[in-house]
Design an enzyme around this catalytic site. Structure first.
Site, PDB file in Angstrom:
ATOM      1  N   SER A 278      -2.454   1.294  -1.783  1.00  0.00           N
ATOM      2  CA  SER A 278      -1.876   2.798  -2.227  1.00  0.00           C
ATOM      3  C   SER A 278      -1.177   2.302  -3.940  1.00  0.00           C
ATOM      4  O   SER A 278      -0.795   0.267  -3.694  1.00  0.00           O
ATOM      5  CB  SER A 278      -1.031   4.134  -1.472  1.00  0.00           C
ATOM      6  OG  SER A 278       0.573   3.315  -2.027  1.00  0.00           O
ATOM      7  N   ASP A 279      -1.478   2.861  -4.653  1.00  0.00           N
ATOM      8  CA  ASP A 279      -0.250   2.513  -5.238  1.00  0.00           C
ATOM      9  C   ASP A 279       0.611   2.035  -5.943  1.00  0.00           C
ATOM     10  O   ASP A 279       1.506   3.085  -4.911  1.00  0.00           O
ATOM     11  CB  ASP A 279      -1.452   2.938  -6.790  1.00  0.00           C
ATOM     12  CG  ASP A 279      -1.453   1.927  -8.419  1.00  0.00           C
ATOM     13  OD1 ASP A 279      -0.195   0.872  -8.000  1.00  0.00           O
ATOM     14  OD2 ASP A 279      -1.263   2.131  -9.581  1.00  0.00           O
ATOM     15  N   TRP A 280       1.333   1.812  -6.397  1.00  0.00           N
ATOM     16  CA  TRP A 280       2.982   2.264  -6.871  1.00  0.00           C
ATOM     17  C   TRP A 280       3.495   3.374  -6.477  1.00  0.00           C
ATOM     18  O   TRP A 280       3.176   4.468  -7.640  1.00  0.00           O
ATOM     19  CB  TRP A 280       3.244   1.818  -7.664  1.00  0.00           C
ATOM     20  CG  TRP A 280       4.504   1.200  -8.067  1.00  0.00           C
ATOM     21  CD1 TRP A 280       5.737   1.996  -8.150  1.00  0.00           C
ATOM     22  CD2 TRP A 280       5.810  -0.096  -7.815  1.00  0.00           C
ATOM     23  NE1 TRP A 280       7.108   2.121  -7.927  1.00  0.00           N
ATOM     24  CE2 TRP A 280       7.108   0.283  -8.015  1.00  0.00           C
ATOM     25  CE3 TRP A 280       5.411  -1.114  -7.985  1.00  0.00           C
ATOM     26  CZ2 TRP A 280       8.039  -0.171  -8.006  1.00  0.00           C
ATOM     27  CZ3 TRP A 280       6.272  -1.841  -7.863  1.00  0.00           C
ATOM     28  CH2 TRP A 280       7.464  -1.652  -8.453  1.00  0.00           C
ATOM     29  N   GLY A 281       3.859   3.462  -5.535  1.00  0.00           N
ATOM     30  CA  GLY A 281       4.607   5.142  -5.585  1.00  0.00           C
ATOM     31  C   GLY A 281       3.323   6.484  -5.602  1.00  0.00           C
ATOM     32  O   GLY A 281       3.644   7.414  -5.261  1.00  0.00           O
TER      33      GLY A 281
END
Ligand code: BGC
Length: 741
Positions: A278-281
């Site tokens: 995933s991307d950050w958060g």
């Protein structure tokens, strides 16, 4: 010969197939021993203590969790010493599954290379591949296994701060660069100096509405397939080990929770065997999107959609086990994600030696290899674009007596690294990066005197330094001015509504121009900036982007003609923000403007010329090139056929130079409308003064195909315009041919 090649290929395929099979067996054996908690652990990624690249979720328990086998990967841990420390903790866990260390190695590691958009301006795949190779070599010596690069998002709106990370606006050029970068990073996975690539951000992030970061994306399927997906496919074809999904919603569904994009397209239709992070958060952010009600539902949606690893959301860690127990998430989904991650750990050789990459000795050697600095200088020089050179002000003569070097960026060191440069904790960047001032000092001999004045700051209204700057300019034979953005005015979360050169810098240029001295302007920035006054009045302009550790030396090489500039713009430069998004390969419309100034019921702005300030593909040289004698092997082809195009390219000047020749096609009539031109080929050709070379391109059916109304990738019978040019607007040779099916 052909037979031998086929046999070798078959053999290589067989070896890799049987290696893969062995790895799969090992993964299956390991998986059987894992508890559900340990499986979910593999899907968690946390940041370490270096340079956070997003809003940190503090996890004071990290170390205990690693020992408990509850963390599969970390990012932002820099240095062999630190990666070893964390890996040692992982070796205390029950199953001793090694950690994966990821890092944003975007344009160099210790040696900073030019920002990716600048590298794209080189149109030099060898240089781009080399930059990635060196970055991988340095990073892997510190224990990094995985870079979150390349970013292959097509970007047509320079307000978006992340344009600096990609290859610009064009799908064809972007796809070639995506390929070169993946090959450069990965070389041969499992070798100690290779790192896994992570192609990002899947997908559409470059098309955020209004160029505002993290914003929504709404696009047609044809736009997706034709413009935004090909660089991802190209990276996959180069063997990219991992993908990262994206913050944005895509036609209403967040990319992170988008099953069509990840499970059906990427892992299904494209048969991608690696894993998706995933991307950050971005898993947790689906709550803010209003797509899920809480982190638990976010975890359910993301794992179902095919998002394998959770970067910093804590969504998988706290919810997946319960979701499995409640029967909402099938264990098969978890197993599939875990297997994909474990497979990569085996492929990297981490089970044989978890400390294979974290090697203090190799770190010492690789981080001090002067050859990398030499390469960084050469690559940087190739990225500089000569925008203007009236009266041949450039190159400067080495015999000049007095040069005034003026501007807020002249003596900066770290600025030259640009956004997304890695900062090693022990490095003093004032020593590591060659400033523009130092570059000039290194270049000129004892007989040249260098004068300096700052003039003004990058931002703000203070003109109190102008007087001194003008006085200094008055004493000099030539003035060089270095202006632009600050390094952190582009990058993630750095969208700007106003992309003019900030502050009073252009007024400073005007004041210096008034002295009547010959003026050269260097423009530093991470995106296409707007600087109409300067562009219209100053005789010589170099676009220098952010060029990295060797910026100063590379700029001096170009200023004095030790390197003849060969860069070409990978993005269209607008006249004003009101034109955005702007790109060369647009449709014609029903009322195309017949010229630059027409406004009468044609597609135009009534208050602006109907053209960019500098077009895609544009860039000058200290020499000139003549294009002549174009020949087509035939002017009709079928779809199983090809046409060979050849022409002569001559260096007409007195110095050697490189020219990027560009091939554009236009499909004149289509069942869906086609762009006014599309880049379909290019080559960077080196020519000595006076030399002529024959340049050849081959037109095939693939180049003529597009996604039709049914989204089938096919060509259609009819006439095509063939254009060979020095930029998207500077077309030198033209022909027409026909496809008969
Ligand atoms: C960026 C990614 C990056 C990640 C890790 C995110 O904010 O969008 O491109 O790889 O942070 O640093």
């Amino acid at each position: 010969m052909k037979k031998i090649t086929t046999t070798i290929l078959l053999l290589a395929y067989f070896i890799s197939f049987s290696q893969q099979k062995k790895i799969d067996q090992k993964v299956d054996i390991l998986l059987k021993q894992m508890t559900l908690k340990e499986k979910i652990g593999q899907l968690n990624q946390y940041t370490g203590n270096n340079q956070a690249t997003g809003p940190i979720t503090i996890n004071p328990n990290k170390e205990v969790e690693i020992k408990d086998g509850l963390i599969g990967s970390m990012l932002n841990v820099i240095g062999a010493k630190y990666t070893r420390q964390y890996q040692e903790l992982a070796m205390q866990s029950r199953l001793k599954i090694p950690l994966l260390f990821g890092q944003d190695v975007i344009h160099g590691f210790k040696t900073t290379f030019p920002i990716p958009l600048a590298e794209a301006a080189s149109w030099d795949m060898e240089a781009i591949g080399l930059s990635a190779r060196i970055a991988a070599t340095e990073a892997s010596a510190c224990g990094i296994h995985w870079t979150f690069a390349p970013m292959v998002d097509i970007a047509r709106d320079p307000r978006w701060g992340r344009v600096m990370e990609g290859a610009g606006e064009d799908t064809f050029l972007g796809s070639k660069i995506a390929y070169a970068r993946v090959k450069g990073f990965q070389a041969k996975l499992g070798d100690v100096n290779s790192v896994m690539a992570c192609v990002k951000h899947f997908v559409g992030y470059g098309a955020v509405v209004g160029g505002r970061d993290y914003n929504s994306v709404d696009m047609s399927d044809r736009m997706l397939w034709e413009t935004y997906l090909p660089p991802f496919k190209s990276a996959l074809d180069a063997g990219a080990a991992t993908f990262m999904n994206s913050f944005n919603d895509f036609n209403g569904v967040p990319a992170t929770g988008n099953k069509y994009l990840q499970r059906e397209l990427l892992k299904g239709k494209w048969n991608f065997q690696g894993f998706v992070v995933s991307d950050w958060g971005s898993i947790g952010e689906m709550v803010n999107h209003g797509f899920v009600k809480d982190n638990k539902e976010a975890a359910l949606v993301a794992i179902t959609a095919g998002s394998d690893m959770d970067m910093e959301s804590n969504a998988y860690r706290f919810n997946l086990a319960q979701l499995v127990e409640e029967g909402k998430v099938d264990i098969v989904l978890i197993d599939d994600a875990v297997k994909r991650i474990l497979r990569k750990k085996f492929e990297l050789g981490l089970f044989d030696d978890p400390f294979k990459y974290s090697n203090l000795k190799r770190e010492e050697k690789e981080l001090n290899d002067l050859n990398y600095r030499k390469a960084a200088r050469e690559v940087a020089a190739k990225c500089i674009v000569l925008l203007k050179n009236e009266n041949n002000v450039l190159p400067l003569s080495k015999g000049i007596k007095k040069i005034a070097f003026i501007g807020p960026l002249v003596k900066e060191h770290k600025q030259n690294m640009g956004f997304w440069a890695v900062e090693l904790p022990e490095i003093n960047y004032d020593k590591q990066v060659v400033s523009q001032w130092e570059g000039l000092q290194n270049k000129v001999g004892k007989n040249t005197q260098l004068l300096y004045a700052k003039g003004c700051e990058v931002q703000g209204n203070d003109k109190s330094g102008f007087e001194e700057a003008v006085a200094v300019a008055n004493q000099a034979d030539v003035v060089i001015l270095s202006i632009g953005e600050r390094w952190n005015m582009t990058g993630e979360a750095k969208s700007r509504s106003n992309i003019h050169i900030p502050g009073v810098q252009e007024e400073l240029v005007k004041a210096i121009q008034a002295t009547g001295k010959p003026v050269v302007v260097l423009i530093n920035g991470g995106r296409p900036l707007i600087f109409n006054d300067t562009a219209d009045s100053v005789p010589a302009i170099l676009y220098t982007w952010w060029l990295g550790s060797e910026a100063g030396n590379a700029i001096a090489d170009v200023l004095f003609g030790d390197y003849n500039p060969s860069g070409k713009l990978p993005m269209t430069f607008p006249r004003e923000e009101g034109q955005l998004p702007i790109y060369y390969n647009h449709f014609n419309t029903g009322r195309p403007a017949p010229n630059e100034t027409a406004t009468n019921y044609v597609s135009a702005y009534i208050d602006l010329k109907n053209s960019p300030k500098f077009p895609f593909g544009y860039g000058l040289s200290y020499t000139t090139f003549n294009y002549s004698d174009m020949k087509l092997s035939k002017n009709k082809m079928s779809n199983s056929d090809t046409i060979e195009v050849s022409f002569n390219l001559t260096n007409q000047g007195k110095v050697a130079g490189d020219e990027v020749v560009q091939l554009y096609l236009r499909d004149k009539v289509g069942t869906v409308v086609r762009p006014i031109k599309e880049l379909k080929g290019f080559e960077k050709i080196k020519l000595n003064a006076g030399e002529t070379k024959v340049v050849k391109f081959v037109i095939d059916n693939q180049m003529l195909s597009f996604y039709n109304e049914k989204l089938e990738f096919e060509s259609e019978s009819g006439d095509f315009d063939l254009m060979i040019g020095a930029s998207s607007e500077d077309i030198r040779l033209k022909a027409t041919f026909e496809l008969i099916k």
